[in-house]
Enzyme design. Structure first.
Site, PDB file in Angstrom:
ATOM      1  N   LYS B 191       0.852  -1.181   0.000  1.00  0.00           N
ATOM      2  CA  LYS B 191       0.000   0.000   0.000  1.00  0.00           C
ATOM      3  C   LYS B 191       0.894   1.239   0.000  1.00  0.00           C
ATOM      4  O   LYS B 191       1.457   1.605   1.027  1.00  0.00           O
ATOM      5  CB  LYS B 191      -0.927   0.035   1.215  1.00  0.00           C
ATOM      6  N   GLY B 244       6.610   5.154   8.697  1.00  0.00           N
ATOM      7  CA  GLY B 244       5.722   6.318   8.855  1.00  0.00           C
ATOM      8  C   GLY B 244       5.832   6.858  10.267  1.00  0.00           C
ATOM      9  O   GLY B 244       6.885   6.748  10.892  1.00  0.00           O
ATOM     10  N   SER B 245       4.736   7.411  10.766  1.00  0.00           N
ATOM     11  CA  SER B 245       4.787   8.066  12.079  1.00  0.00           C
ATOM     12  C   SER B 245       4.705   7.061  13.224  1.00  0.00           C
ATOM     13  O   SER B 245       4.216   5.935  13.053  1.00  0.00           O
ATOM     14  CB  SER B 245       3.614   9.035  12.211  1.00  0.00           C
ATOM     15  N   GLY B 249       2.432   3.709  13.524  1.00  0.00           N
ATOM     16  CA  GLY B 249       3.186   2.484  13.786  1.00  0.00           C
ATOM     17  C   GLY B 249       2.614   1.737  14.976  1.00  0.00           C
ATOM     18  O   GLY B 249       2.488   0.514  14.978  1.00  0.00           O
ATOM     19  N   GLU B 267       9.644   1.411  10.793  1.00  0.00           N
ATOM     20  CA  GLU B 267      10.612   2.498  10.680  1.00  0.00           C
ATOM     21  C   GLU B 267       9.823   3.755  10.979  1.00  0.00           C
ATOM     22  O   GLU B 267       8.958   4.149  10.179  1.00  0.00           O
ATOM     23  CB  GLU B 267      11.162   2.590   9.239  1.00  0.00           C
ATOM     24  N   CYS B 301      12.863  11.114   7.917  1.00  0.00           N
ATOM     25  CA  CYS B 301      12.876  10.590   9.286  1.00  0.00           C
ATOM     26  C   CYS B 301      14.242  10.786   9.940  1.00  0.00           C
ATOM     27  O   CYS B 301      14.341  10.886  11.162  1.00  0.00           O
ATOM     28  CB  CYS B 301      12.490   9.110   9.298  1.00  0.00           C
ATOM     29  N   GLU B 400       8.787  15.735  16.667  1.00  0.00           N
ATOM     30  CA  GLU B 400       9.242  15.687  15.278  1.00  0.00           C
ATOM     31  C   GLU B 400       8.397  16.641  14.443  1.00  0.00           C
ATOM     32  O   GLU B 400       7.175  16.531  14.417  1.00  0.00           O
ATOM     33  CB  GLU B 400       9.105  14.270  14.726  1.00  0.00           C
TER      34      GLU B 400
END
Lengths: 506, 500
Positions: B191, B244-245, B249, B267, B301, B400
């Site tokens: 996806k 992603g975030s 996650g 990640e 990231c 972040e």
């Protein structure tokens, strides 16, 4: 101006003109010898016994030039100056060019060596390209270790290229042996001075065109065709060569190792002879075992270091096996390497022909029975009929010594212990096979056999990923797989002191 | 054709691109024919509509991938064949580099040269690395049991893997996931981000051209809450890999546990610190740190989003960093000279501006930037921004931002620097600038981050593992470690003589 060899091929699978540069390939250029005593070397067509061409002879002075070029490249454009992934790209490019020129290389190999075009295409050239591709993938994956240490210290290893490597290869699988040597050496960052066999130099020389086309920096690969006692000896003894790799007879391998230690204790790896034992139990898949028995010895006309040249068959199926094996062997077609139906072409040279026929005579004189074959095939070229000897005993010459031709000896056995003892009763230990459907027996026997390769229910299976090499006098070190990288790597340990203090008493 | 659309691409003209779902080597609409829309971040105008994969579509894709895994892929195919296909895949990607770069640039806002030379270039290198690794993953033979038994391990592919990737490096994140998964023998249900699905879909045509059997790669665009959730919860997906975030996650991890305890690798985010010591070359350090925070407009990231400078060189460093900020090649994505494009969306842009505002309110000094780029028009640019005199309690220091904003402050001792660096729930990356070899070795060992750069920033390689400590992630991508993420170890005990 270095000469070329041009040949017009006109067989069912390939028609075309091929040009092979036949000069000495040193520092990216083709030349003739700097030694005024250099002559030319005649390259024979084993199918006809005629001379194909005469090529410049390389001499020790040319080896010197090549070694110098290799060192220069190693220190500037190669070695650790080129990142691994870049070395990998070159190797993969070479593989692609080989695949492009598949028919050309296979035709040259069949012409020069006498193996069939179909075997050269399906096996020799195809697998050689795969070897280059395989090692292309290793080039950026050569890892040392970081060895767990304390806050006071960090320790790690570097796997560095050995340096300039001399490589000496035989005539039985010219291009394939060429790939086994060059690909891992280049993957690790080594530079190479290679002596192909003077009997079968053509595909190696054609490869110099592909290396040039791939853009491999000058001096990384140098090819010097010459004789063993001149060029070969020079490589083994050279004070500025860091490692020598040799494939050939045990007798010559011994000399290479002696010269290597007498000179600069250069690293040595050896792939030598064999007397492969092919063990067939009564519970084996009978038909498959018969086929593999034939392929095991007659593939490449028996000119294979791992050939299954001793066959041991469990007594209860011995007679039935002998009949079937004889019949299968009789069906193998001997003839023109370029004819589609041919399985076995000529032996590579007059010398080899004489040597093999001498062993055949020996076998007859020592009292072995010729079950089939035992004679020359045809009137021209070096063709020998596929030959099976029975009623042999363990101390016959044909049972103990490597014949390197289409000649196999067969014996019955009663127990597993007995056949293991017989199989291991050899100075060689390169390859062997076991045919059985009993998994425990297969595992047990493979663990008991003193051989670098054990084939279970197959024979002569070689893959770029799986190591190959000899126990005992069959060799030193392994080729193929990750293991081959060790031949071309030096391990350096690095100790970083972070906070330790010197313990010298005040 | 509802599964394709025609768009006008700068430098390429009108081309047809896929917008449907790619299942079983075929393009299809979603099962309820619904779509979702995307936006061009340089203009704010609508871009393309893509098929929105439903739960049923996820099911269909999984069935197709499972079938392939059992028949035409997985252990049914020798590793050398997987290697050859991946190699071909890389060749095709390289052939189409200009097209892929242009489409990536259009969809994501990256400068077209950057997209072509770096994003596509690095993606090709990643595929080639894994093509080379596929037939080199060795189990062990554990043979010290004498005549009793023989034991060996197999490294087998995990199976059908769901992969959910972000919008900041659409193609590169795709390559990092697909490369090792396929090399290991897994099949993939991918996806791509609902903001940037285009290049992942274009790669599907190349997958078919390369000769991958149907079902090996299925690509089903959709939203996280729907399609992504269906993947995370699917009872016949063996593993989910997500980039992603942290928030998402966490949700994926929970869904994986609640469903079939599928394997999870993550990640996630970062707030990576750079430590600039007295002995550092200030100009060089500033240049590296600048690239670290402003490359990809800070949407990375590993962005070097915090910098701690030893007090003696603080002013000099900030001045040098400011010079680099103002040198950034901000411009239109279609311009070959652009290396700083817009942020991906309006909401991301507003989020970044809100953080900058909060920084101001909490007392930070805006050294440069701090606002929209004045030539943004409808697009989402924010200027390269430096917030100085920050302290550890500020939101802009803890959270972040995912934009071109770096926060700076001083330190006096090495111990203090390490403590500041580690005072975060993240642990993705960090850098150290020093000419003191012992300090470099000492501090590298002391910082809790998965990647430490010494005297550089941001450079990654397919052969070097990458991943997070702490809440920055679980598992590693890239290198040989990245292959292990798609394998499971099976031990085989072969009894020779043991009896009950």
């Amino acid at each position: 101006m270095a000469p070329t060899f041009t040949h017009e091929f006109n067989h069912s699978a390939f028609k075309g003109k091929v040009e092979v540069p036949v000069g000495l390939y040193i520092n990216g250029e083709w030349s003739t010898s700097t030694d005024s005593n250099a002559k030319t070397i005649d390259v024979y067509n084993p199918t006809t016994g005629e001379v194909l061409t005469s090529i410049p002879e390389g001499m020790p002075s040319d080896v010197d030039r090549a070694v110098e070029a290799a060192h220069k490249a190693f220190n500037t454009t190669w070695g650790l100056n080129t990142p691994g992934f870049k070395r990998g790209e070159y190797l993969i490019k070479v593989a692609e060019l080989m695949e492009r020129d598949l028919d050309i290389l296979a035709s040259l190999e069949a012409l020069d060596n006498g193996k069939t075009f179909s075997a050269a295409k399906a096996f020799d050239v195809t697998e050689s390209a795969r070897v280059f591709r395989y090692y292309g993938g290793w080039a950026d994956k050569i890892h040392g270790k970081v060895i767990e240490t304390t806050k006071a210290k960090l320790g790690y290893t570097l796997h560095e290229p050995v340096g300039v490597c001399g490589q000496i290869i035989p005539w039985n699988f010219p291009l394939y042996m060429f790939s086994w040597k060059i690909a891992p050496a280049l993957a690790t960052g080594c530079a190479v001075v290679m002596k192909p066999s003077e009997l079968t130099p053509l595909t190696a020389l054609y490869m110099t065109k592909l290396f040039d086309e791939a853009g491999i920096p000058a001096g990384v690969i140098n090819i010097v065709v010459g004789y063993g006692h001149t060029v070969g000896a020079s490589l083994a003894a050279h004070p500025a060569i860091d490692k020598v790799a040799f494939t050939g007879s045990t007798a010559v391998g011994r000399k290479v190792m002696e010269e290597a230690s007498k000179s600069n204790i250069k690293k040595v790896s050896l792939e030598l002879g064999g007397k492969g034992s092919n063990i067939i139990f009564a519970d084996a898949d009978f038909e498959e075992a018969v086929k593999y028995a034939a392929q095991g010895i007659f593939f490449n006309h028996g000119q294979t270091c791992c050939a299954g040249s001793r066959i041991y068959v469990e007594r209860s199926i011995y007679d039935k096996f002998t009949e079937a094996f004889k019949k299968t062997t009789a069906n193998l077609k001997v003839g023109d390497p370029f004819a589609e139906s041919t399985y076995q072409g000529p032996q590579v040279s007059q010398t080899q022909y004489d040597r093999i026929m001498n062993y055949v005579e020996c076998g007859k004189q020592e009292g072995a029975t010729v079950i089939t074959g035992g004679k020359r095939h045809g009137k021209t070229g070096y063709f020998i009929e596929p030959t099976i000897f029975g009623d042999v005993t363990a101390n016959m010459k044909i049972v103990r010594e490597e014949i390197f031709g289409p000649v196999v000896v067969m014996s019955p056995f009663d127990t597993e212990e007995e056949v293991l003892a017989a199989a291991n009763d050899s100075v060689y230990g390169l390859a062997s096979a076991v045919f059985t459907t009993n998994i425990s027996r297969a595992t047990r026997v493979s663990q008991a056999l003193k051989a670098g390769t054990v084939w279970i229910n197959c024979y002569n299976e070689l893959h770029p990923q799986i190591p190959f090499g000899g126990f005992k006098q069959s060799g030193l070190g392994r080729e193929c797989g990750e293991y081959a990288l060790e031949n071309y790597t030096e391990v350096k340990s690095v100790h970083i002191n972070i906070s330790g203090k010197c313990g010298l008493p005040a | 054709m509802p599964t394709h659309a025609t768009i006008d691409v700068p430098s390429l003209g009108k081309i047809e691109v896929p917008t449907g779902l790619f299942i079983n080597n075929e393009w299809v609409e979603s099962s309820d024919k619904k779509t979702f829309s995307t936006v061009n971040p340089a203009t704010g105008k609508p871009f393309l509509d893509f098929a929105h994969a439903t739960k049923e579509d996820v099911d269909t894709a999984v069935k197709s991938s499972r079938k392939a895994f059992k028949t035409t892929w997985g252990n049914n195919v020798p590793a050398t064949e997987r290697a050859a296909l991946l190699s071909k895949f890389a060749d095709l990607m390289e052939r189409d580099a200009a097209k892929l770069g242009a489409l990536e640039s259009l969809n994501s806002g990256k400068g077209v040269r950057i997209a072509r030379d770096f994003d596509v270039g690095d993606s090709v290198a990643c595929l080639r690395y894994y093509a080379g690794l596929a037939d080199k993953s060795h189990g062990q033979t554990i043979n010290h049991f004498g005549t009793e038994k023989f034991v060996y391990t197999l490294h087998q592919p995990i199976g059908v893997c769901g992969q959910i990737i972000p919008w900041n490096y659409p193609l590169m994140m795709w390559a990092w996931k697909v490369g090792p998964a396929l090399a290991a023998g897994c099949t993939v249900v991918m996806k791509p981000s609902e903001l940037t699905p285009l290049t992942a879909l274009v790669m599907c045509d190349l997958a078919k051209e390369a000769g991958f059997p149907a079902g090996v790669i299925n690509t089903i665009p959709g939203l996280g809450a729907t399609t992504g959730d269906a993947i995370s919860r699917h009872m016949d997906i063996d593993k989910v890999a997500f980039t992603g975030s942290v928030a998402t996650g966490r949700r994926i991890s929970i869904a994986a546990a609640e469903s079939n305890l599928k394997k999870v690798t993550l990640e996630l985010g970062g707030k990576s610190p750079s430590l600039i010591f007295d002995s550092a070359n200030v100009e060089e350090a500033a240049a590296w740190v600048a690239m670290g925070i402003w490359f990809n407009s800070g949407q990375d990231c590993t962005a070097s989003s915090r910098v701690y400078v030893q007090e003696g060189i603080y002013d000099k460093f900030i001045a040098a960093l400011k010079v680099n900020a103002e040198k950034c090649a901000i411009g239109q994505p279609s311009d070959e000279s652009t290396s700083f494009g817009p942020l991906i969306s309006e909401s991301q842009r507003d989020k970044v501006l809100a953080y900058i505002q909060s920084g101001r309110e909490e007392g930070a000094n805006v050294v440069t930037g701090g606002k929209k780029w004045d030539k943004s028009e409808g697009g989402y640019w924010v200027e390269p921004t430096i917030l100085a005199e920050t302290h550890i309690g500020m939101k802009v220091v803890q959270e972040e931002i995912f934009g071109p904003v770096i926060v700076a402050s001083k330190f006096s001792s090495e111990e203090e620097a390490v403590e500041l660096a580690n005072n975060t729930s993240f642990g993705l990356a960090a850098s150290i600038f020093t000419n003191d070899a012992r300090q470099q070795t000492r501090v590298s060992a002391a910082i809790d981050a998965g990647t430490i750069w010494c005297n550089q920033y941001g450079i990654l390689h397919p052969s070097v593992p990458f991943g997070g400590f702490k809440q920055s992630g679980i598992g590693r991508e890239l290198g040989t470690y990245g292959l292990e993420a798609y394998q499971q170890v099976k031990a085989v005990h072969q009894n020779l003589t043991q009896t009950m």
